[in-house]
Design an enzyme around this catalytic site. Structure first.
Site, PDB file in Angstrom:
ATOM      1  N   LYS A 130       0.877  -1.173   0.000  1.00  0.00           N
ATOM      2  CA  LYS A 130       0.000   0.000   0.000  1.00  0.00           C
ATOM      3  C   LYS A 130       0.910   1.217   0.000  1.00  0.00           C
ATOM      4  O   LYS A 130       1.425   1.636   1.034  1.00  0.00           O
ATOM      5  CB  LYS A 130      -0.875  -0.015   1.255  1.00  0.00           C
ATOM      6  CG  LYS A 130      -2.225   0.666   1.107  1.00  0.00           C
ATOM      7  CD  LYS A 130      -2.175   2.124   0.735  1.00  0.00           C
ATOM      8  CE  LYS A 130      -1.949   3.033   1.912  1.00  0.00           C
ATOM      9  NZ  LYS A 130      -1.676   4.427   1.503  1.00  0.00           N
ATOM     10  N   GLY A 172       6.634   5.024   8.490  1.00  0.00           N
ATOM     11  CA  GLY A 172       5.766   6.202   8.484  1.00  0.00           C
ATOM     12  C   GLY A 172       5.774   6.882   9.838  1.00  0.00           C
ATOM     13  O   GLY A 172       6.747   6.764  10.598  1.00  0.00           O
ATOM     14  N   SER A 173       4.688   7.542  10.148  1.00  0.00           N
ATOM     15  CA  SER A 173       4.646   8.359  11.363  1.00  0.00           C
ATOM     16  C   SER A 173       4.335   7.527  12.612  1.00  0.00           C
ATOM     17  O   SER A 173       3.726   6.454  12.518  1.00  0.00           O
ATOM     18  CB  SER A 173       3.571   9.439  11.214  1.00  0.00           C
ATOM     19  OG  SER A 173       2.310   8.830  11.096  1.00  0.00           O
ATOM     20  N   GLY A 204       1.805   4.366  13.373  1.00  0.00           N
ATOM     21  CA  GLY A 204       2.423   3.176  13.971  1.00  0.00           C
ATOM     22  C   GLY A 204       1.624   2.680  15.169  1.00  0.00           C
ATOM     23  O   GLY A 204       1.382   1.477  15.337  1.00  0.00           O
ATOM     24  N   GLU A 260       9.294  16.427  15.483  1.00  0.00           N
ATOM     25  CA  GLU A 260       9.838  16.193  14.147  1.00  0.00           C
ATOM     26  C   GLU A 260       9.121  17.095  13.144  1.00  0.00           C
ATOM     27  O   GLU A 260       7.899  17.081  13.059  1.00  0.00           O
ATOM     28  CB  GLU A 260       9.608  14.725  13.775  1.00  0.00           C
ATOM     29  CG  GLU A 260      10.205  14.368  12.448  1.00  0.00           C
ATOM     30  CD  GLU A 260       9.893  12.930  12.049  1.00  0.00           C
ATOM     31  OE1 GLU A 260       8.738  12.498  12.241  1.00  0.00           O
ATOM     32  OE2 GLU A 260      10.801  12.258  11.554  1.00  0.00           O
TER      33      GLU A 260
HETATM   34  P1  NAD Z   1       2.026   8.480   7.624  1.00  0.00           P
HETATM   35  O1  NAD Z   1       2.250   7.648   8.803  1.00  0.00           O
HETATM   36  O2  NAD Z   1       0.928   9.468   7.641  1.00  0.00           O
HETATM   37  O3  NAD Z   1       1.740   7.570   6.332  1.00  0.00           O
HETATM   38  C1  NAD Z   1       2.529   6.464   6.039  1.00  0.00           C
HETATM   39  C2  NAD Z   1       1.680   5.426   5.352  1.00  0.00           C
HETATM   40  O4  NAD Z   1       0.681   4.990   6.249  1.00  0.00           O
HETATM   41  C3  NAD Z   1       0.945   5.924   4.107  1.00  0.00           C
HETATM   42  O5  NAD Z   1       0.962   4.906   3.126  1.00  0.00           O
HETATM   43  C4  NAD Z   1      -0.467   6.156   4.615  1.00  0.00           C
HETATM   44  O6  NAD Z   1      -1.453   6.037   3.617  1.00  0.00           O
HETATM   45  C5  NAD Z   1      -0.591   5.039   5.622  1.00  0.00           C
HETATM   46  N1  NAD Z   1      -1.624   5.266   6.627  1.00  0.00           N
HETATM   47  C6  NAD Z   1      -2.086   6.435   7.114  1.00  0.00           C
HETATM   48  N2  NAD Z   1      -3.074   6.217   8.020  1.00  0.00           N
HETATM   49  C7  NAD Z   1      -3.245   4.884   8.094  1.00  0.00           C
HETATM   50  C8  NAD Z   1      -4.111   4.046   8.844  1.00  0.00           C
HETATM   51  N3  NAD Z   1      -5.008   4.538   9.686  1.00  0.00           N
HETATM   52  N4  NAD Z   1      -4.000   2.708   8.674  1.00  0.00           N
HETATM   53  C9  NAD Z   1      -3.098   2.174   7.833  1.00  0.00           C
HETATM   54  N5  NAD Z   1      -2.265   2.929   7.076  1.00  0.00           N
HETATM   55  C10 NAD Z   1      -2.327   4.267   7.209  1.00  0.00           C
HETATM   56  O7  NAD Z   1       3.412   9.122   7.368  1.00  0.00           O
HETATM   57  P2  NAD Z   1       3.839  10.106   6.212  1.00  0.00           P
HETATM   58  O8  NAD Z   1       3.344  11.456   6.545  1.00  0.00           O
HETATM   59  O9  NAD Z   1       3.447   9.537   4.912  1.00  0.00           O
HETATM   60  O10 NAD Z   1       5.443  10.022   6.346  1.00  0.00           O
HETATM   61  C11 NAD Z   1       6.140  10.816   7.196  1.00  0.00           C
HETATM   62  C12 NAD Z   1       6.493  10.099   8.476  1.00  0.00           C
HETATM   63  O11 NAD Z   1       7.145   8.861   8.210  1.00  0.00           O
HETATM   64  C13 NAD Z   1       7.442  10.889   9.308  1.00  0.00           C
HETATM   65  O12 NAD Z   1       7.030  10.923  10.642  1.00  0.00           O
HETATM   66  C14 NAD Z   1       8.766  10.147   9.175  1.00  0.00           C
HETATM   67  O13 NAD Z   1       9.654  10.316  10.194  1.00  0.00           O
HETATM   68  C15 NAD Z   1       8.343   8.757   8.984  1.00  0.00           C
HETATM   69  N6  NAD Z   1       9.348   8.000   8.235  1.00  0.00           N
HETATM   70  C16 NAD Z   1      10.121   7.090   8.914  1.00  0.00           C
HETATM   71  C17 NAD Z   1      11.098   6.381   8.245  1.00  0.00           C
HETATM   72  C18 NAD Z   1      11.944   5.339   8.957  1.00  0.00           C
HETATM   73  O14 NAD Z   1      12.560   4.520   8.307  1.00  0.00           O
HETATM   74  N7  NAD Z   1      12.012   5.314  10.261  1.00  0.00           N
HETATM   75  C19 NAD Z   1      11.283   6.571   6.882  1.00  0.00           C
HETATM   76  C20 NAD Z   1      10.486   7.490   6.233  1.00  0.00           C
HETATM   77  C21 NAD Z   1       9.514   8.194   6.925  1.00  0.00           C
END
Ligand code: NAD
Length: 496
Positions: free
Chosen positions: A189, A242-243, A247, A399
């Protein structure tokens, strides 16, 4: 050097991937819905992309399960698995420029980065795990006269892969490659801001000969497609980057459904510490600048907190500013651009809000601080540096995920380590010193999954990547990632 016209021509001639990849076919969403995919380069719509939801996730998970149980991939001889993964890597190499243009258009990153880092890094990752897959051995237990026992690694089954938009192809590959290397099927996804390269990867996987259902891609929104995948009772694991907020939701979804495994690569507020005995102040200034400004600061390991020993703080800040002033926002498709657009209007507004707040909280703005290239319609923010940021300031604690650096002074090494660890995150940390004993002590005391001494981001696919504390758990990269996608089974045979 190839020109802007060259990449614009490629972009103009692209057949843009917009359909989901489910069970070996390119399909529209069952609902028929699509969403507009916008490029941050100039705010225009690139294409319409299938808006998958629960019904499409159901199709993809069923296909992945079927492929897994039938063993079309899992039971394939390891030499054939390896060959197919290499075939996919070769196809990716053949289409490297297309991948790079798709990535830069979709997320605004400089084409030079896509061409030299994201795309080759993804291909290298695929080849690394293809090479590794027949070197995963089990264990034979201690011998007895009447029993032989051994432990084997079994694939988990169906892996849901949910990725963000900052390194869409690379993050996808960090998970897909070890997951399929261990024999699993995957449902990817991609982030709604950046679906193109994952969809193209899914298409090429079919061309490379992967059986239907082994690699599925369901573009769509987190709240619908992502949530459906994470709540699905037939998904064995969610591998997520992701965030932190999402998580935490994923762990709840796991508890509400089938206790699927969850691995989380989350955010960071990574410190880079420069001691007065730094062996190379110019190199440290370069790394401090690019540690935060690479990929417009949209990097989970961004060195967003710079801690500098007081005796050199002002001189070092000047050196850093000399580097930072050369970093200018530019068109992502222009090959000389080193700093592109932020992924979306929302992300740009977030960065600008943090900048505003830092000013209100009394930090000393030394560079940037404004939106740039507004006339293009794109989403650009200037590289921004604040000095005199206190440890309790918002900029020290939250962040931004944008090009905003916070500089803080310290007096002693103990104070530096205390400041560095004073965060809920623990992804990366770095330090610059000539003192081997200090380097060693600090490297062990820093609570972070990655520590770099006299360099920044100075390791590769061969080393594990992931965080401590609220930066998550589970590792991407290295041979350790393979075991994340497998279960251990103990088998004992009684000899009669
Ligand atoms: P996000 O968590 O909003 O989205 C990440 C993914 O999760 C997307 O595909 C989104 O559609 C999905 N998502 C959102 N809500 C969801 C839900 N309720 N259920 C299941 N999936 C869902 O993050 P973002 O804004 O896309 O990315 C930025 C964040 O990611 C930052 O906080 C960054 O630090 C983190 N990040 C971490 C790493 C790492 O390796 N540690 C790498 C890149 C980004």
């Amino acid at each position: 050097m190839t020109s802007l016209a060259h990449f614009e021509a490629i972009a103009g001639a692209l057949e843009l991937p917009g359909k989901a990849v489910i069970n070996g076919k390119l399909v529209a969403a069952r609902s028929g819905k699509t969403f507009d995919n916008v490029t941050p380069r100039n705010g225009t719509i690139i294409n319409a992309v299938a808006e998958c939801d629960g019904a499409d996730v159901e199709d993809a998970v069923s296909a992945a399960r079927r492929a897994f149980e039938e063993g079309s991939w899992r039971k394939l001889h390891y030499s054939r698995k390896k060959r197919m993964m290499f075939a996919l890597a070769d196809l990716m190499e053949k289409h490297a420029e297309t991948f790079a243009v798709l990535e830069s258009l979709d997320v605004g990153k400089p084409i030079d980065n896509s061409l030299k880092s994201d795309v080759p890094g993804s291909i290298k990752t695929l080849r690394y795990y293809a090479e590794a897959l027949d070197k995963v051995y089990g264990e034979v237990g201690p011998e007895t006269n009447d029993r032989i026992s051994f432990a084997v690694h079994e694939p988990l089954g169906v892996i849901g892969i949910i990725v963000p938009w900052n390194f869409p192809l690379l993050m996808t590959m960090w998970k897909v490659a070890p997951a399929i290397a261990m024999g699993n099927s995957v449902v990817i996804k991609p982030a709604e801001q950046s679906p193109l390269t994952a969809l193209f990867l899914g298409q090429l996987a079919l061309e490379a000969g992967f059986p239907p259902g082994v690699i599925n891609v369901v573009p769509g929104f987190g709240q619908t497609a992502g949530k459906a995948l994470a709540l699905h009772n037939d998904v064995d694991m969610i591998a997520f980057t992701g965030s932190g907020n999402v998580g935490k939701l994923l762990m709840q979804y796991s508890g509400q459904s089938n206790l699927k495994r969850v691995s989380l690569e989350l955010g960071g507020k990574s410190p880079q510490i420069v001691f007065a005995d730094c062996p190379d102040l110019n190199a440290a200034a370069e790394h401090a600048a690019w540690g935060i400004f690479y990929n417009q600061g949209e990097v989970c390991t961004a060195g967003s907190r710079l801690l500098v020993e007081e005796s050199i703080a002002e001189a070092f800040t000047e050196r850093l500013l000399d580097v930072a002033k050369t970093i200018k926002p530019g068109d992502p498709l222009e090959p000389r651009t080193q700093f592109g657009a932020m992924v979306s209007s929302e992300q740009m507004q977030t960065a600008l809000r943090y900048i505003d707040k830092a000013k209100k909280e009394g930090a000393d703005l030394r560079l940037g601080g404004k939106r740039a290239r507004e006339e293009t319609g794109g989403f650009y923010v200037e590289p921004t540096v604040f000095a005199g940021v206190t440890p309790d300031a918002t900029l020290s604690r939250e962040e931004v995920f944008g090009p905003v650096l916070a500089i803080t002074k310290f007096k002693t090494s103990d104070e530096a380590l205390k400041l560095a660890n004073d965060t809920v995150y623990g992804l990366a940390a770095g330090l610059w010193t000539r003192d081997v004993s200090l380097a060693h002590r600090a490297a062990r005391e820093l609570k972070a999954g990655l520590v770099w001494v006299n360099g920044w981001d100075s390791c590769d696919i061969t080393m594990p990547f992931g965080g401590f504390k609220q930066s998550g758990f589970g590792r991407d990269r290295s041979l350790h990632a393979l075991h994340k996608y497998a279960d251990l089974k103990a088998i004992s045979i009684t000899l009669r």
